[in-house]
Design a protein around this motif. Sequence first.
Motif, mmCIF file in Angstrom:
data_model
loop_
_atom_site.group_PDB
_atom_site.id
_atom_site.type_symbol
_atom_site.label_atom_id
_atom_site.label_comp_id
_atom_site.label_asym_id
_atom_site.label_seq_id
_atom_site.Cartn_x
_atom_site.Cartn_y
_atom_site.Cartn_z
ATOM 1 N N LEU A 263 0.831 -1.207 0.000
ATOM 2 C CA LEU A 263 0.000 0.000 0.000
ATOM 3 C C LEU A 263 0.864 1.254 0.000
ATOM 4 O O LEU A 263 1.961 1.271 0.572
ATOM 5 C CB LEU A 263 -0.876 0.044 1.257
ATOM 6 N N ASP A 264 0.346 2.326 -0.622
ATOM 7 C CA ASP A 264 0.912 3.647 -0.407
ATOM 8 C C ASP A 264 0.525 4.099 0.997
ATOM 9 O O ASP A 264 -0.502 3.680 1.544
ATOM 10 C CB ASP A 264 0.361 4.645 -1.433
ATOM 11 N N ILE A 265 1.326 4.983 1.586
ATOM 12 C CA ILE A 265 1.054 5.425 2.952
ATOM 13 C C ILE A 265 -0.323 6.088 3.062
ATOM 14 O O ILE A 265 -1.031 5.912 4.057
ATOM 15 C CB ILE A 265 2.176 6.370 3.459
ATOM 16 N N ASP A 266 -0.752 6.833 2.012
ATOM 17 C CA ASP A 266 -2.087 7.445 2.047
ATOM 18 C C ASP A 266 -3.190 6.375 2.036
ATOM 19 O O ASP A 266 -4.217 6.535 2.697
ATOM 20 C CB ASP A 266 -2.270 8.390 0.856
ATOM 21 N N GLU A 267 -2.970 5.290 1.296
ATOM 22 C CA GLU A 267 -3.937 4.187 1.277
ATOM 23 C C GLU A 267 -4.019 3.525 2.641
ATOM 24 O O GLU A 267 -5.104 3.167 3.123
ATOM 25 C CB GLU A 267 -3.537 3.148 0.228
ATOM 26 N N LEU A 268 -2.876 3.355 3.290
ATOM 27 C CA LEU A 268 -2.859 2.753 4.625
ATOM 28 C C LEU A 268 -3.632 3.617 5.617
ATOM 29 O O LEU A 268 -4.480 3.119 6.368
ATOM 30 C CB LEU A 268 -1.413 2.578 5.103
ATOM 31 N N ALA A 269 -3.349 4.921 5.600
ATOM 32 C CA ALA A 269 -4.034 5.830 6.518
ATOM 33 C C ALA A 269 -5.537 5.841 6.264
ATOM 34 O O ALA A 269 -6.342 5.902 7.203
ATOM 35 C CB ALA A 269 -3.461 7.241 6.370
ATOM 36 N N ALA A 270 -5.949 5.776 4.985
ATOM 37 C CA ALA A 270 -7.377 5.768 4.644
ATOM 38 C C ALA A 270 -8.079 4.528 5.193
ATOM 39 O O ALA A 270 -9.280 4.566 5.481
ATOM 40 C CB ALA A 270 -7.550 5.851 3.132
#
Length: 335
Positions: A263-270
């Motif tokens: 995952l991209d970090i933004d995807e993880l946070a989402a």
Amino acid sequence: MEEKMKDWEGKKVCVTGAAGFVASWLVKRLLLSGYRVIGTVRDPDDEKKVGHLLRLEGARERLQLVRADLMEEGSFDNAILGCHGVFHLASPVLGQPKSDPKAEILQPAIDGTLNVLRSCKKNPWLRRVVLTSSSSTVRIRDDLLPGVPLDESSWSSEELCENLKIWYPLSKTLAEKAAWKFCEDNGIDLVTLIPSFVVGPSLPPVLSSTASDVLGLLKGEREKFEFHGRMGYVHIDDVALSHILVYEKENARGRYLCTSTVLDIDELAAKLAPRYPALPIPKTFKKVERPHYDFDVSKIKGLGMRFRSIEEMFDDCVHFFTMQALLSPLSQPSS
């Protein structure tokens, strides 16, 4: 009792660096599976560092901790002699180089691995060595192709690592390559496991840098994860189980990627922010330009491995940190 001893001898293995974050889970899983474990540590008498191992189920009967040092040639001879399997997880303590990265970081990583393998060579009972590598030996490349996932045939570019001055991936890459050459030259059955970023509860009381980064993310410390960009994630228990799987399967050969999700970090946070609304998980991060990549883990799945989801691994983390009073009691996942 004699029959039991024979059974234990048939399942006698050595785990190097046994008190570490991942190695502790491996020791736990090996003991639960009936193995007799010789664990190497820097100081077997340091209760703060090894006490959690001695309290594991089965430790009293089947765990022995012995001193060994990666930088001392022959230091692992006694620990490894008589073992049927060796799980090599120990790594030299690496920091930022003061002046000469090759002398301070790269050579110790290679020499430490070769010291362990030289001890393995002296052991006539040895069946297989499982070496713990890192996904950083696979993904540091500048020739990634869109839609083509990385697999076990991929190696990080040594030249790119050196140009970028990212010494950890280079040290792991060189150490794994040195291990393959030594084992091929000396007839040692080697399998390497290549985990991505490991997430899960910590058995050692002092958090590793990996566990600290996860705690930092959950507490809203954006900089702890900002540098990650795109990353593979895997549950720590799945990493332990994967070690045992590639050791036990007779047909296991070569390298095995070990990851659940990329995952991209933004995807993880989402995914995480709405799941744990009481936690100050950052919703945005400074953009880190990292190439898009995925991992093909069909090889280890072909041995029967099934990975837990990103939600499961972080649920276990949040529960652990909450029980340790490192997070608020209100931080359990929302239903």
